[in-house]
Design a protein around this motif. Structure first.
Motif, short mmCIF file in Angstrom:
data_model
loop_
_atom_site.label_atom_id
_atom_site.label_comp_id
_atom_site.label_asym_id
_atom_site.label_seq_id
_atom_site.Cartn_x
_atom_site.Cartn_y
_atom_site.Cartn_z
N ILE A 60 52.07 -5.23 -45.95
CA ILE A 60 53.74 -5.76 -45.48
C ILE A 60 53.15 -6.99 -44.76
O ILE A 60 54.02 -7.99 -44.86
CB ILE A 60 54.19 -4.60 -44.40
CG1 ILE A 60 54.58 -3.59 -45.32
CG2 ILE A 60 55.16 -5.23 -43.63
CD1 ILE A 60 55.01 -2.27 -44.20
N ASN A 61 52.15 -7.09 -43.97
CA ASN A 61 51.78 -8.30 -43.30
C ASN A 61 51.44 -9.44 -44.31
O ASN A 61 51.53 -10.60 -43.91
CB ASN A 61 50.70 -7.97 -42.16
CG ASN A 61 50.50 -9.27 -41.36
OD1 ASN A 61 51.67 -9.69 -40.61
ND2 ASN A 61 49.50 -9.92 -41.13
N THR A 62 50.82 -9.04 -45.46
CA THR A 62 50.54 -10.09 -46.37
C THR A 62 51.61 -10.68 -46.93
O THR A 62 51.77 -12.08 -46.99
CB THR A 62 49.54 -9.56 -47.43
OG1 THR A 62 48.50 -8.82 -47.04
CG2 THR A 62 49.29 -10.46 -48.52
N LEU A 104 45.47 4.70 -45.91
CA LEU A 104 46.83 4.46 -46.37
C LEU A 104 47.62 3.67 -45.08
O LEU A 104 48.24 2.87 -45.57
CB LEU A 104 47.34 5.76 -46.80
CG LEU A 104 48.89 5.71 -47.30
CD1 LEU A 104 48.84 5.09 -48.93
CD2 LEU A 104 49.56 7.10 -47.35
N GLY A 105 47.66 4.14 -44.07
CA GLY A 105 48.43 3.41 -42.96
C GLY A 105 47.90 1.99 -42.78
O GLY A 105 48.85 1.11 -42.63
N CYS A 106 46.60 1.82 -42.92
CA CYS A 106 46.27 0.34 -42.64
C CYS A 106 46.37 -0.53 -43.98
O CYS A 106 46.89 -1.61 -43.73
CB CYS A 106 44.62 0.61 -42.37
SG CYS A 106 44.10 0.90 -40.89
N GLY A 107 46.38 -0.03 -45.17
CA GLY A 107 46.65 -0.55 -46.20
C GLY A 107 48.11 -1.00 -46.44
O GLY A 107 48.49 -2.11 -46.86
N LEU A 125 47.06 -7.91 -36.72
CA LEU A 125 46.66 -6.51 -36.17
C LEU A 125 47.58 -5.73 -35.68
O LEU A 125 47.48 -4.50 -36.03
CB LEU A 125 45.92 -7.09 -34.86
CG LEU A 125 44.49 -7.64 -35.02
CD1 LEU A 125 43.65 -7.85 -33.89
CD2 LEU A 125 43.45 -6.87 -36.12
N LEU A 126 48.71 -6.00 -35.39
CA LEU A 126 49.67 -5.20 -34.89
C LEU A 126 50.55 -4.39 -36.03
O LEU A 126 50.67 -2.90 -35.91
CB LEU A 126 51.04 -6.04 -34.19
CG LEU A 126 51.95 -5.41 -33.65
CD1 LEU A 126 51.76 -4.45 -32.30
CD2 LEU A 126 53.03 -6.15 -33.19
N THR A 127 50.73 -4.75 -37.12
CA THR A 127 51.42 -4.01 -38.29
C THR A 127 50.40 -3.04 -38.78
O THR A 127 50.99 -1.78 -39.20
CB THR A 127 51.90 -5.00 -39.53
OG1 THR A 127 50.78 -5.84 -39.99
CG2 THR A 127 53.15 -5.75 -39.26
N PRO A 128 49.16 -3.12 -39.01
CA PRO A 128 48.58 -1.81 -39.58
C PRO A 128 48.31 -1.09 -38.36
O PRO A 128 48.43 0.27 -38.77
CB PRO A 128 46.93 -2.53 -39.89
CG PRO A 128 47.33 -4.05 -40.05
CD PRO A 128 48.35 -4.45 -39.21
N ILE A 129 48.22 -1.13 -37.21
CA ILE A 129 48.20 -0.16 -35.99
C ILE A 129 49.53 0.48 -35.90
O ILE A 129 49.65 1.76 -35.88
CB ILE A 129 47.97 -1.03 -34.79
CG1 ILE A 129 46.32 -1.57 -34.66
CG2 ILE A 129 48.18 0.10 -33.68
CD1 ILE A 129 46.01 -2.42 -33.51
N VAL A 130 50.71 -0.13 -36.08
CA VAL A 130 51.99 0.42 -36.11
C VAL A 130 52.09 1.38 -37.20
O VAL A 130 52.63 2.37 -37.08
CB VAL A 130 52.94 -0.57 -35.84
CG1 VAL A 130 54.51 0.08 -36.32
CG2 VAL A 130 53.02 -1.23 -34.71
N GLY A 137 51.90 -18.66 -33.76
CA GLY A 137 53.27 -18.19 -34.11
C GLY A 137 53.17 -16.51 -34.24
O GLY A 137 52.60 -15.81 -33.44
N ALA A 138 53.30 -16.04 -35.47
CA ALA A 138 53.48 -14.57 -35.66
C ALA A 138 52.07 -14.06 -36.23
O ALA A 138 52.02 -13.00 -36.61
CB ALA A 138 54.50 -14.29 -36.61
N GLY A 139 50.97 -14.85 -36.01
CA GLY A 139 49.44 -14.18 -36.44
C GLY A 139 49.21 -12.97 -35.73
O GLY A 139 48.41 -12.31 -36.38
N PHE A 140 49.78 -12.86 -34.44
CA PHE A 140 49.34 -11.57 -34.01
C PHE A 140 49.70 -10.27 -34.98
O PHE A 140 49.22 -9.13 -34.50
CB PHE A 140 50.01 -11.35 -32.62
CG PHE A 140 51.49 -11.29 -32.53
CD1 PHE A 140 52.17 -9.99 -32.45
CD2 PHE A 140 52.20 -12.47 -32.52
CE1 PHE A 140 53.33 -10.10 -32.38
CE2 PHE A 140 53.56 -12.50 -32.24
CZ PHE A 140 54.21 -11.12 -32.31
#
Length: 97
Positions: free
Chosen positions: A51-53, A43-46, A12-17, A6-9
């Motif tokens: 958001i992904n959580t 801060l960006g990764c967090g 990794l994608l949201t912290p990178i973006v 599903g949307a599991g990718f």
């Protein structure tokens, strides 16, 4: 063998973006162009992982039958739990640093 469903990718994608957006929007004049400081990176990764959580909790809500996997997972875990671990690691590193 698929490591996400599903949307599991997005795990990794949201912290990178978020890191790339923060690098673009808040450039630090003390570092070379294209680089960022550790606090900016954390801060960006967090932010991206937080958001992904929330996204994982929304997408995976609902009752599942016993033994049925989550609809959206990353490495066979519901996607919100690895993202929450990323948030905790970023907070711990920022607190220790």
């Amino acid at each position: 063998m698929i490591i996400y469903r599903g949307a599991g990718f997005f795990t990794l994608l949201t912290p990178i973006v978020a890191v790339l957006l923060l690098m673009w929007l808040q450039q630090d004049p003390t570092v070379a162009k294209g680089n960022m400081t550790l606090p900016q990176f954390l801060l960006g990764c967090g932010i991206g992982a937080a958001i992904n959580t929330l996204l994982g909790f929304v997408l995976n809500r609902g009752v599942r039958a016993e033994g049925e996997p989550a609809k959206h997972h990353f490495f066979y875990l519901p996607m919100q739990w690895p993202s929450l671990a990323i948030v905790v690691v970023c907070a711990v590193v920022a607190a220790v640093r």
